[in-house]
Scaffold this active site. Sequence first.
Site, PDB file in Angstrom:
ATOM      1  N   ASP A 195       3.394  12.508  -6.392  1.00 45.13           N
ATOM      2  CA  ASP A 195       4.083  13.332  -5.409  1.00 45.13           C
ATOM      3  C   ASP A 195       3.375  14.672  -5.506  1.00 45.13           C
ATOM      4  OD1 ASP A 195       5.758  15.328  -4.300  1.00 45.13           O
ATOM      5  OD2 ASP A 195       7.391  13.887  -4.311  1.00 45.13           O
ATOM      6  N   HIS A 196       2.640  15.060  -4.469  1.00 47.87           N
ATOM      7  CA  HIS A 196       1.765  16.217  -4.647  1.00 47.87           C
ATOM      8  C   HIS A 196       2.543  17.514  -4.902  1.00 47.87           C
ATOM      9  CE1 HIS A 196       2.489  17.013  -0.358  1.00 47.87           C
ATOM     10  NE2 HIS A 196       2.069  18.228  -0.587  1.00 47.87           N
ATOM     11  N   HIS A 258       9.559  15.062  -1.938  1.00 49.25           N
ATOM     12  CA  HIS A 258       9.285  16.469  -2.246  1.00 49.25           C
ATOM     13  C   HIS A 258      10.552  17.303  -2.515  1.00 49.25           C
ATOM     14  CE1 HIS A 258       5.490  15.082  -1.018  1.00 49.25           C
ATOM     15  NE2 HIS A 258       5.548  15.387   0.259  1.00 49.25           N
TER      16      HIS A 258
END
Length: 510
Positions: A195-196, A258
């Site tokens: 998950d960036h 996010h």
Amino acid sequence: MAGDGETAPPPKPRRPEPCSFVIFGASGDLTRRLLVPALYNLAAADLLPERFCLVGFSRQEMTDDQFRDRLKDGLKEFATAKVDPKVVDRLLACTCYVRGEANNPDDYATLRQRLEQLEDSSKTAGNRLFYLAVPPSIFLDTCRNIAKAGLTKEDGNAWRHVIVEKPFGTDLESAKKLNAALLRLLKEDQIFRIDHYLGKETVQNILILRFANGLFEPIWNRDHIDHVQITVAETVNVERRGRFYDAAGALRDMVPNHLFQLLSLVAMEPPARFDAGPVRSEKAEILEAIQLLDPAEALKDSVRAQYLGGQVNGSAVVPYREAPDVAPDSVTETFVALKLQIENWRWAGVPFYLRTGKAMARRRTEVAIKFKEAPFAMFRATEIDRLAQNFLTIGIQPEETIALQFNAKVPGPAMALEGVEMKFNYRDYFDAAPSTGYETLIYDCMIGDALLFQRADGVEAGWRAVQPFLDAWKAAGGKGLATYAAGSEGPEEAAALLARDGRRWRSLSR
Ligand code: BG6
């Protein structure tokens, strides 16, 4: 001396063990825009293994040299710093390309052959990192084929890690199926679900803010906190992603991943150790504690909306329904606001308000913690008619900040108060080199540290918490879908969600 205000220089991280980095989807955008620039930054910082090979696999016909040239061209365009040709040569010293179809096992046999030759000649010890930069539709086939070709089996001392990108499913059921299918092919500790948001320094810093300071944790609970607001407002619109986005929508695209990363770091209990196991257990646990609503409650505590035409940053934006690859009668939301309750001892009665949307007035990602107000009694007989609110805000984008708002006396004989702000800005203290946000994640995967990656239980807990909204909206169809002008702060209905509780969203344009 460290601890007295001055900081000791940070220890230099160790270089990872030798390995091959195999990218599936090597001719795609992610590879050129993010992965190779991130590898370049690691190489420039001496954080790539001494013996390192880069292997590309995709459908496009290319020779090894063409692949190398393509990566070099990509770096010219997307590197985050001035490119040093010596570093590029070091990075691409051992590069090869294999053309292949995701569903053709023979192509994976070819890949295995080439990889083993490289491993022999470059002595990478058989350690392999597979990066799946492929669309969700061929994701599982690719995984199956690498596993079937014997590429991921860990034998002897060699490690084999697989990085997978979101989306991890489209609802709870599909996420469970995907996890089960993956776990038939790989062990959990081989799977690194990216998950960036966890690659962002300020997101990682939430744990440090809470648990490395004696100051905040004693008041981090329902006795002192009134509510929490989590905002991810974007100015970008759907652009050319209509095909993907119209099937997904803002909730699926942003919330279980996010926004829930932010929520879980803010709300989790302190883990026993700063280690992947305990940290990820606590994160999953807090998502499990989100109250599951019945359909009527889910509709009442959520707002979904779609943008109409408008102006964002001075440019005209066409209505969502007129964007390419979007159905003209689409009921997909481009904005969502939720009110969530966490049912545990620490947070009972403290609402968490979440909102995210595209084509909004400003780009702003932040977590704002609103503390309970001081009793007003003492000021009753003064000129002061109200106190400013005490917010602690963690700014993630575009500015990386931590700010505290409090009341101060306005100088002079009159008794007047004003809300003031104390602000820490990352860039004033640290001069970190610009990065893609993927460097730490790739490095961690090479050294086998999964703390910043999602575990299967965390992914499923996230979907479980949003499933009541998905179900309620599906049943309601287009009924209840609000609208907002592109370039605005979102729909009126979102303001009403908080106004109902006597609260207000923080303005995006502060
Ligand atoms: C992606 C979403 O995961 O995150 C995009 O698919 C979104 O729709 C992006 O724009 C936001 O990331 P960031 O880092 O710009 O906040």
